[in-house]
Design a protein around this motif. Structure first.
Motif, PDB file in Angstrom:
ATOM      1  N   MET A   1      24.894  48.601  40.943  1.00 32.07           N
ATOM      2  CA  MET A   1      25.081  47.999  42.257  1.00 32.07           C
ATOM      3  C   MET A   1      25.075  46.493  42.085  1.00 32.07           C
ATOM      4  O   MET A   1      24.825  45.977  40.991  1.00 32.07           O
ATOM      5  N   GLY A   2      25.348  45.787  43.145  1.00 30.59           N
ATOM      6  CA  GLY A   2      25.297  44.334  43.106  1.00 30.59           C
ATOM      7  C   GLY A   2      26.570  43.700  42.583  1.00 30.59           C
ATOM      8  O   GLY A   2      27.606  44.342  42.383  1.00 30.59           O
ATOM      9  N   PHE A   3      26.464  42.393  42.326  1.00 30.27           N
ATOM     10  CA  PHE A   3      27.642  41.626  41.921  1.00 30.27           C
ATOM     11  C   PHE A   3      28.191  42.071  40.573  1.00 30.27           C
ATOM     12  O   PHE A   3      29.395  41.982  40.338  1.00 30.27           O
ATOM     13  N   SER A   4      27.333  42.517  39.661  1.00 32.53           N
ATOM     14  CA  SER A   4      27.835  42.945  38.354  1.00 32.53           C
ATOM     15  C   SER A   4      28.782  44.137  38.494  1.00 32.53           C
ATOM     16  O   SER A   4      29.811  44.202  37.795  1.00 32.53           O
ATOM     17  N   GLN A   5      28.467  45.071  39.388  1.00 34.82           N
ATOM     18  CA  GLN A   5      29.371  46.199  39.604  1.00 34.82           C
ATOM     19  C   GLN A   5      30.658  45.742  40.277  1.00 34.82           C
ATOM     20  O   GLN A   5      31.758  46.192  39.925  1.00 34.82           O
ATOM     21  N   GLU A   6      30.540  44.832  41.252  1.00 32.83           N
ATOM     22  CA  GLU A   6      31.726  44.331  41.949  1.00 32.83           C
ATOM     23  C   GLU A   6      32.692  43.662  40.976  1.00 32.83           C
ATOM     24  O   GLU A   6      33.909  43.900  41.015  1.00 32.83           O
ATOM     25  N   LEU A   7      32.163  42.824  40.081  1.00 34.46           N
ATOM     26  CA  LEU A   7      33.037  42.138  39.130  1.00 34.46           C
ATOM     27  C   LEU A   7      33.576  43.090  38.072  1.00 34.46           C
ATOM     28  O   LEU A   7      34.705  42.920  37.591  1.00 34.46           O
ATOM     29  N   PHE A   8      32.782  44.087  37.700  1.00 35.49           N
ATOM     30  CA  PHE A   8      33.280  45.106  36.773  1.00 35.49           C
ATOM     31  C   PHE A   8      34.515  45.786  37.352  1.00 35.49           C
ATOM     32  O   PHE A   8      35.535  45.962  36.663  1.00 35.49           O
TER      33      PHE A   8
ATOM     34  N   LEU B   1      31.495  28.184  34.181  1.00 32.80           N
ATOM     35  CA  LEU B   1      30.289  28.909  33.793  1.00 32.80           C
ATOM     36  C   LEU B   1      29.416  29.040  35.033  1.00 32.80           C
ATOM     37  O   LEU B   1      28.970  28.032  35.586  1.00 32.80           O
ATOM     38  N   CYS B   2      29.184  30.279  35.505  1.00 34.39           N
ATOM     39  CA  CYS B   2      28.563  30.493  36.808  1.00 34.39           C
ATOM     40  C   CYS B   2      27.347  31.414  36.719  1.00 34.39           C
ATOM     41  O   CYS B   2      27.364  32.400  35.967  1.00 34.39           O
ATOM     42  N   LEU B   3      26.357  31.092  37.501  1.00 30.50           N
ATOM     43  CA  LEU B   3      25.224  31.980  37.756  1.00 30.50           C
ATOM     44  C   LEU B   3      25.372  32.478  39.177  1.00 30.50           C
ATOM     45  O   LEU B   3      25.278  31.701  40.133  1.00 30.50           O
TER      46      LEU B   3
ATOM     47  N   LEU C   1      31.996  38.918  31.884  1.00 32.87           N
ATOM     48  CA  LEU C   1      30.927  39.380  32.764  1.00 32.87           C
ATOM     49  C   LEU C   1      29.683  39.647  31.922  1.00 32.87           C
ATOM     50  O   LEU C   1      29.742  40.410  30.952  1.00 32.87           O
ATOM     51  N   ILE C   2      28.570  39.008  32.288  1.00 34.37           N
ATOM     52  CA  ILE C   2      27.295  39.218  31.600  1.00 34.37           C
ATOM     53  C   ILE C   2      26.307  39.753  32.636  1.00 34.37           C
ATOM     54  O   ILE C   2      25.786  38.995  33.456  1.00 34.37           O
ATOM     55  N   PRO C   3      26.057  41.064  32.654  1.00 36.49           N
ATOM     56  CA  PRO C   3      25.104  41.624  33.619  1.00 36.49           C
ATOM     57  C   PRO C   3      23.677  41.196  33.270  1.00 36.49           C
ATOM     58  O   PRO C   3      23.247  41.318  32.115  1.00 36.49           O
ATOM     59  N   VAL C   4      22.950  40.699  34.264  1.00 40.43           N
ATOM     60  CA  VAL C   4      21.588  40.189  34.037  1.00 40.43           C
ATOM     61  C   VAL C   4      20.673  40.676  35.154  1.00 40.43           C
ATOM     62  O   VAL C   4      21.125  41.174  36.192  1.00 40.43           O
ATOM     63  N   ASP C   5      19.360  40.519  34.946  1.00 41.06           N
ATOM     64  CA  ASP C   5      18.414  40.779  36.026  1.00 41.06           C
ATOM     65  C   ASP C   5      18.401  39.586  36.972  1.00 41.06           C
ATOM     66  O   ASP C   5      19.103  38.592  36.752  1.00 41.06           O
ATOM     67  N   SER C   6      17.607  39.671  38.029  1.00 44.10           N
ATOM     68  CA  SER C   6      17.646  38.643  39.063  1.00 44.10           C
ATOM     69  C   SER C   6      16.786  37.428  38.761  1.00 44.10           C
ATOM     70  O   SER C   6      17.075  36.329  39.226  1.00 44.10           O
TER      71      SER C   6
ATOM     72  N   PRO D   1      44.218  27.295  38.645  1.00 43.77           N
ATOM     73  CA  PRO D   1      43.217  28.380  38.680  1.00 43.77           C
ATOM     74  C   PRO D   1      42.455  28.439  37.363  1.00 43.77           C
ATOM     75  O   PRO D   1      43.000  28.172  36.288  1.00 43.77           O
ATOM     76  N   ARG D   2      41.188  28.798  37.461  1.00 44.93           N
ATOM     77  CA  ARG D   2      40.334  28.860  36.276  1.00 44.93           C
ATOM     78  C   ARG D   2      39.823  30.289  36.105  1.00 44.93           C
ATOM     79  O   ARG D   2      39.734  31.056  37.051  1.00 44.93           O
ATOM     80  N   ARG D   3      39.490  30.608  34.874  1.00 43.98           N
ATOM     81  CA  ARG D   3      38.763  31.836  34.574  1.00 43.98           C
ATOM     82  C   ARG D   3      37.271  31.529  34.638  1.00 43.98           C
ATOM     83  O   ARG D   3      36.871  30.397  34.910  1.00 43.98           O
ATOM     84  N   ALA D   4      36.429  32.535  34.351  1.00 50.89           N
ATOM     85  CA  ALA D   4      34.993  32.304  34.514  1.00 50.89           C
ATOM     86  C   ALA D   4      34.177  33.127  33.529  1.00 50.89           C
ATOM     87  O   ALA D   4      34.586  34.218  33.112  1.00 50.89           O
ATOM     88  N   VAL D   5      33.048  32.567  33.157  1.00 57.40           N
ATOM     89  CA  VAL D   5      31.982  33.286  32.469  1.00 57.40           C
ATOM     90  C   VAL D   5      30.860  33.404  33.487  1.00 57.40           C
ATOM     91  O   VAL D   5      30.311  32.391  33.931  1.00 57.40           O
ATOM     92  N   VAL D   6      30.525  34.634  33.886  1.00 59.12           N
ATOM     93  CA  VAL D   6      29.636  34.838  35.028  1.00 59.12           C
ATOM     94  C   VAL D   6      28.412  35.653  34.639  1.00 59.12           C
ATOM     95  O   VAL D   6      28.545  36.757  34.075  1.00 59.12           O
ATOM     96  N   LEU D   7      27.235  35.118  34.927  1.00 59.61           N
ATOM     97  CA  LEU D   7      25.990  35.866  34.844  1.00 59.61           C
ATOM     98  C   LEU D   7      25.752  36.478  36.218  1.00 59.61           C
ATOM     99  O   LEU D   7      25.576  35.742  37.197  1.00 59.61           O
ATOM    100  N   ALA D   8      25.778  37.810  36.290  1.00 61.69           N
ATOM    101  CA  ALA D   8      25.733  38.477  37.592  1.00 61.69           C
ATOM    102  C   ALA D   8      24.711  39.598  37.588  1.00 61.69           C
ATOM    103  O   ALA D   8      24.672  40.410  36.654  1.00 61.69           O
ATOM    104  N   PRO D   9      23.860  39.673  38.614  1.00 63.69           N
ATOM    105  CA  PRO D   9      22.937  40.815  38.746  1.00 63.69           C
ATOM    106  C   PRO D   9      23.663  42.000  39.372  1.00 63.69           C
ATOM    107  O   PRO D   9      24.671  41.803  40.060  1.00 63.69           O
ATOM    108  N   LEU D  10      23.215  43.217  39.105  1.00 65.70           N
ATOM    109  CA  LEU D  10      22.013  43.573  38.380  1.00 65.70           C
ATOM    110  C   LEU D  10      22.373  44.045  36.980  1.00 65.70           C
ATOM    111  O   LEU D  10      23.517  44.418  36.709  1.00 65.70           O
ATOM    112  N   ASP D  11      21.355  44.083  36.095  1.00 69.54           N
ATOM    113  CA  ASP D  11      21.639  44.436  34.706  1.00 69.54           C
ATOM    114  C   ASP D  11      22.025  45.899  34.528  1.00 69.54           C
ATOM    115  O   ASP D  11      22.634  46.271  33.534  1.00 69.54           O
ATOM    116  N   SER D  12      21.699  46.746  35.514  1.00 69.53           N
ATOM    117  CA  SER D  12      22.090  48.161  35.435  1.00 69.53           C
ATOM    118  C   SER D  12      23.575  48.370  35.686  1.00 69.53           C
ATOM    119  O   SER D  12      24.167  49.368  35.259  1.00 69.53           O
ATOM    120  N   MET D  13      24.208  47.455  36.434  1.00 61.38           N
ATOM    121  CA  MET D  13      25.600  47.542  36.864  1.00 61.38           C
ATOM    122  C   MET D  13      25.844  48.695  37.829  1.00 61.38           C
ATOM    123  O   MET D  13      26.997  49.025  38.124  1.00 61.38           O
TER     124      MET D  13
END
Length: 394
Positions: free
Chosen positions: A286-293, A207-209, A175-180, A272-284
């Motif tokens: 809220m958003g997808f980064s928190q969900e994946l965390f 590899l997913c954005l 999981l790579i938390p990023v801005d939008s 099934p595959r694993r993933a490297v995901v760039l997910a917003p938001l960088d603060s973690m």
């Protein structure tokens, strides 16, 4: 930037605003994405998507090095945008009035990146100062990272990619938390260039954005190639390559779409595959980064890689502080930060605030329906009273 639509809609800020064309496009996209994220988790009423659109219609888009005289009685003042080198369209400003010049330079980057030129303060490959900007009457700048001494960009980039590669080899998710819509472009571009160098990871990982506006982000970036580094612009002459196409990065706009991508495809032969995901938001926070965390934190094979520290008080900053406390002990003043291996937080307790909007049911739903009925009856009575008063006046 988030304060701008609020000031425009709630406090009557109607004076002209100025930004580069790239900032105008990416800033609006970022705010729309943030509004969607906030509205999905709680009642958010400060401003909405229409307020963002109305505010950005008031923005005058500029090109780099384009002098612009202010309107009306301030016509003697000229502003000019110069590249800041930190984000696409990011700006340092010169404000000129006769022989007086103010240089407003916050959040700039003097090193060349993969998709961006260095800031306009530096002129030429030798790092000479730009003569036009060297002696302002007044310099306004910041010192946010003045106390940090970082390793070279190459060392940091190698550590970033090696850390991802190590997790991929052990079969974990990253999981790579990023801005939008800002620093995410540099990270996506770097990973897109690195990903195809090893075939095995393409078969086992996606590899997913991830983002509700991820496809629009890529399309905007492709239309703004002229704002990027010469190496990206040079791809326009290659008939087989579309500049900034991110061909090795899968664009997904929901967790369901990510799940389908990870369930397997022809490349993984249905496995099934694993993933490297760039997910917003960088603060973690809220958003997808928190969900994946929350999804991935319990599996020791997985990892979180923070490209930046995160805002103060955020979940990302809390994780960064724990990493720093474990890896930067005994660091001499002025010495570069250690690029240490990732740390495990297997026994650590991390506080996470989770907010979700859920449908009302039972007594709560009945109370809301009754309140809405009362509100509509009061509005109808008020409208009827106003109509009677108008009729009496007529």
């Amino acid at each position: 930037m988030g304060a701008y639509p609020l000031a425009h809609s709630a406090y009557g800020l109607t004076c002209p605003a100025y930004a580069t064309l790239a900032t105008h496009m990416m800033g609006g996209l970022c705010l729309h994405d943030t509004v969607k994220t906030l509205a999905a988790r709680e009642e958010f009423s400060l401003f909405g998507a229409k307020d963002v659109d109305a505010a950005f219609e008031n923005v005058v888009p500029l090109q780099y090095s384009q002098p612009k005289a202010l309107p009306g009685r301030h016509a003697h003042i000229t502003i000019t945008a110069h590249a800041a080198g930190h984000t696409i369209g990011g700006t340092i400003w010169t404000i000129e009035n006769g022989a007086e010049t103010v240089l407003y330079a916050l959040d700039y980057n003097h090193t060349k990146e993969e998709h961006l030129r260095r800031c306009s303060l530096m002129d030429g490959s030798e790092g000479m100062l730009n003569r036009r900007l060297i002696k302002p009457t007044l310099l306004i700048t910041d010192a946010l990272n003045a106390s940090l001494t970082l390793p070279t960009r190459k060392k940091r980039l190698d550590c970033f990619l090696d850390s991802i590669g190590a997790v991929v080899k052990r079969g974990g998710n990253v999981l790579i938390p990023v801005d939008s819509a800002a620093r995410v472009l540099e990270i996506a571009y770097v990973l897109n260039e690195w990903w195809p160098r090893e075939r095995s990871r393409r078969d086992t990982h996606a590899l997913c954005l991830l983002g509700t506006s991820a496809r629009k982000l890529r399309n905007f970036a492709q239309s703004l190639v002229g704002w990027m580094a010469a190496s990206v612009e040079g791809q326009m002459s290659d008939r087989d390559t579309r500049p900034f196409d991110l061909r090795h990065v899968a664009i997904v706009q929901s967790l369901d779409e990510l799940d389908r991508k990870m369930r397997g495809d022809t490349r993984s032969r249905g496995r099934p595959r694993r993933a490297v995901v760039l997910a917003p938001l960088d603060s973690m926070d809220m958003g997808f980064s928190q969900e994946l965390f929350l999804r991935w934190v319990s599996d020791k094979k997985n990892a979180i890689i923070l490209p930046q520290r995160g805002p103060p008080g955020s979940l990302a900053r809390s994780l960064y502080s724990r990493w720093r406390d474990r890896t930067q002990q005994g660091l001499a003043p002025g010495a570069p930060m250690k690029l240490d291996r990732p740390v495990r937080l297997s026994r650590a307790r991390v506080a996470v605030t989770i907010k979700r909007r859920v449908p009302l049911a039972g007594a709560e739903l009945d109370a809301w329906v009754a309140e809405e009925r009362r509100r509509k009856e009061q509005e109808a009575a008020r409208d009827a009273l106003l109509k009677r008063k108008r009729d009496m006046l007529d």
